[in-house]
Scaffold this motif. Structure first.
Motif, PDB file in Angstrom:
ATOM      1  N   TYR A  88       0.846  -1.196   0.000  1.00 44.69           N
ATOM      2  CA  TYR A  88       0.000   0.000   0.000  1.00 44.69           C
ATOM      3  C   TYR A  88       0.876   1.239   0.000  1.00 44.69           C
ATOM      4  CZ  TYR A  88      -3.692  -3.180   1.480  1.00 44.69           C
ATOM      5  OH  TYR A  88      -4.582  -4.205   1.562  1.00 44.69           O
ATOM      6  N   GLU A 135       1.418   5.436   0.550  1.00 46.65           N
ATOM      7  CA  GLU A 135       0.891   6.516   1.361  1.00 46.65           C
ATOM      8  C   GLU A 135      -0.110   7.260   0.480  1.00 46.65           C
ATOM      9  OE1 GLU A 135       1.535   7.138   4.612  1.00 46.65           O
ATOM     10  OE2 GLU A 135       2.665   5.266   4.509  1.00 46.65           O
ATOM     11  N   ASP A 136      -1.077   7.898   1.077  1.00 47.71           N
ATOM     12  CA  ASP A 136      -2.082   8.646   0.327  1.00 47.71           C
ATOM     13  C   ASP A 136      -1.440   9.901  -0.259  1.00 47.71           C
ATOM     14  OD1 ASP A 136      -4.330   9.854  -0.705  1.00 47.71           O
ATOM     15  OD2 ASP A 136      -5.465   9.811   1.160  1.00 47.71           O
ATOM     16  N   GLU A 193      -7.778  15.069  -0.939  1.00 41.55           N
ATOM     17  CA  GLU A 193      -8.920  14.481  -0.228  1.00 41.55           C
ATOM     18  C   GLU A 193     -10.186  14.416  -1.077  1.00 41.55           C
ATOM     19  OE1 GLU A 193      -9.518  13.077   2.908  1.00 41.55           O
ATOM     20  OE2 GLU A 193      -7.342  12.977   3.072  1.00 41.55           O
ATOM     21  N   VAL A 234     -12.563   7.672  -3.197  1.00 41.56           N
ATOM     22  CA  VAL A 234     -11.954   6.350  -3.096  1.00 41.56           C
ATOM     23  C   VAL A 234     -12.993   5.341  -2.624  1.00 41.56           C
ATOM     24  CG1 VAL A 234      -9.637   7.269  -2.650  1.00 41.56           C
ATOM     25  CG2 VAL A 234     -11.157   6.767  -0.726  1.00 41.56           C
ATOM     26  N   PHE A 265      -3.786   2.392  -1.798  1.00 44.13           N
ATOM     27  CA  PHE A 265      -3.119   3.140  -0.733  1.00 44.13           C
ATOM     28  C   PHE A 265      -4.037   3.164   0.472  1.00 44.13           C
ATOM     29  CE2 PHE A 265      -5.192   6.144  -3.568  1.00 44.13           C
ATOM     30  CZ  PHE A 265      -5.933   6.946  -2.703  1.00 44.13           C
ATOM     31  N   LYS A 266      -3.518   3.668   1.554  1.00 38.01           N
ATOM     32  CA  LYS A 266      -4.332   3.750   2.760  1.00 38.01           C
ATOM     33  C   LYS A 266      -4.740   5.195   2.983  1.00 38.01           C
ATOM     34  CE  LYS A 266      -2.820  -0.323   5.183  1.00 38.01           C
ATOM     35  NZ  LYS A 266      -2.379  -0.893   6.451  1.00 38.01           N
ATOM     36  N   ARG A 267      -6.027   5.374   3.153  1.00 37.43           N
ATOM     37  CA  ARG A 267      -6.578   6.688   3.507  1.00 37.43           C
ATOM     38  C   ARG A 267      -7.211   6.513   4.879  1.00 37.43           C
ATOM     39  NH1 ARG A 267      -9.699  10.336  -0.707  1.00 37.43           N
ATOM     40  NH2 ARG A 267      -7.549  10.836  -1.228  1.00 37.43           N
ATOM     41  N   LYS A 268      -6.687   7.258   5.826  1.00 40.15           N
ATOM     42  CA  LYS A 268      -7.136   7.128   7.218  1.00 40.15           C
ATOM     43  C   LYS A 268      -7.033   5.677   7.674  1.00 40.15           C
ATOM     44  CE  LYS A 268     -10.031  11.157   6.709  1.00 40.15           C
ATOM     45  NZ  LYS A 268     -11.364  11.686   6.569  1.00 40.15           N
ATOM     46  N   GLU A 299       4.052   6.019  -6.488  1.00 39.64           N
ATOM     47  CA  GLU A 299       3.592   7.342  -6.061  1.00 39.64           C
ATOM     48  C   GLU A 299       3.617   8.315  -7.237  1.00 39.64           C
ATOM     49  OE1 GLU A 299       5.889   5.555  -4.378  1.00 39.64           O
ATOM     50  OE2 GLU A 299       5.150   5.381  -2.326  1.00 39.64           O
TER      51      GLU A 299
END
Length: 122
Positions: free
Chosen positions: A6, A8-9, A13, A17, A46-49, A84
């Motif tokens: 994964y 990073e975001d 925002e 997603v 990726f990971k969001r929150k 990225e």
């Protein structure tokens, strides 16, 4: 099995997603298939929150990965781009397209996106 890679975001925002589970439901496949696509680098997650997600635009309404996306990812990765950098490029507006490469893929202009990705990968 290897871990799921994964990112990073790196997106704003306002980019919508969906979770990997939601992607699997839309595509009509088990979540393990989505996870394998991420491992195989056909799909970038990726990971969001702290929740694993993919941009909603990566999954077409017909329940499959956006046409041309895996090939574009592979082309840029083989050209030395990080995931990225690939994600940022896909979502960055380009006045000569016009719009972003991801919008062009949705707009049936995949050949133009491929040409640009090939030129960048050289």
């Amino acid at each position: 099995m290897s871990g799921i890679p994964y990112l990073e975001d790196v997106l704003p925002e306002d980019v919508v997603v969906i979770t990997l589970k939601e992607a699997a439901q839309r595509m009509g496949v088990p979540i393990t298939r989505i996870e394998q696509m991420v491992r195989d680098r056909d799909l970038i997650a990726f990971k969001r929150k702290r929740v694993p997600v993919v941009p909603e635009v990566f999954v077409e309404d017909e329940g499959r990965v956006l046409k041309g996306l895996p090939a574009t990812i592979t082309l840029l990765r083989d050209g030395g781009y990080t995931e990225e950098e690939i994600v940022r490029w896909l979502f960055t507006d380009d006045d000569t397209l016009p719009g972003s490469p991801i919008a062009a893929l949705h707009g049936n202009r995949g050949k133009e996106v491929t040409r640009r990705a090939q030129a960048m990968a050289m």
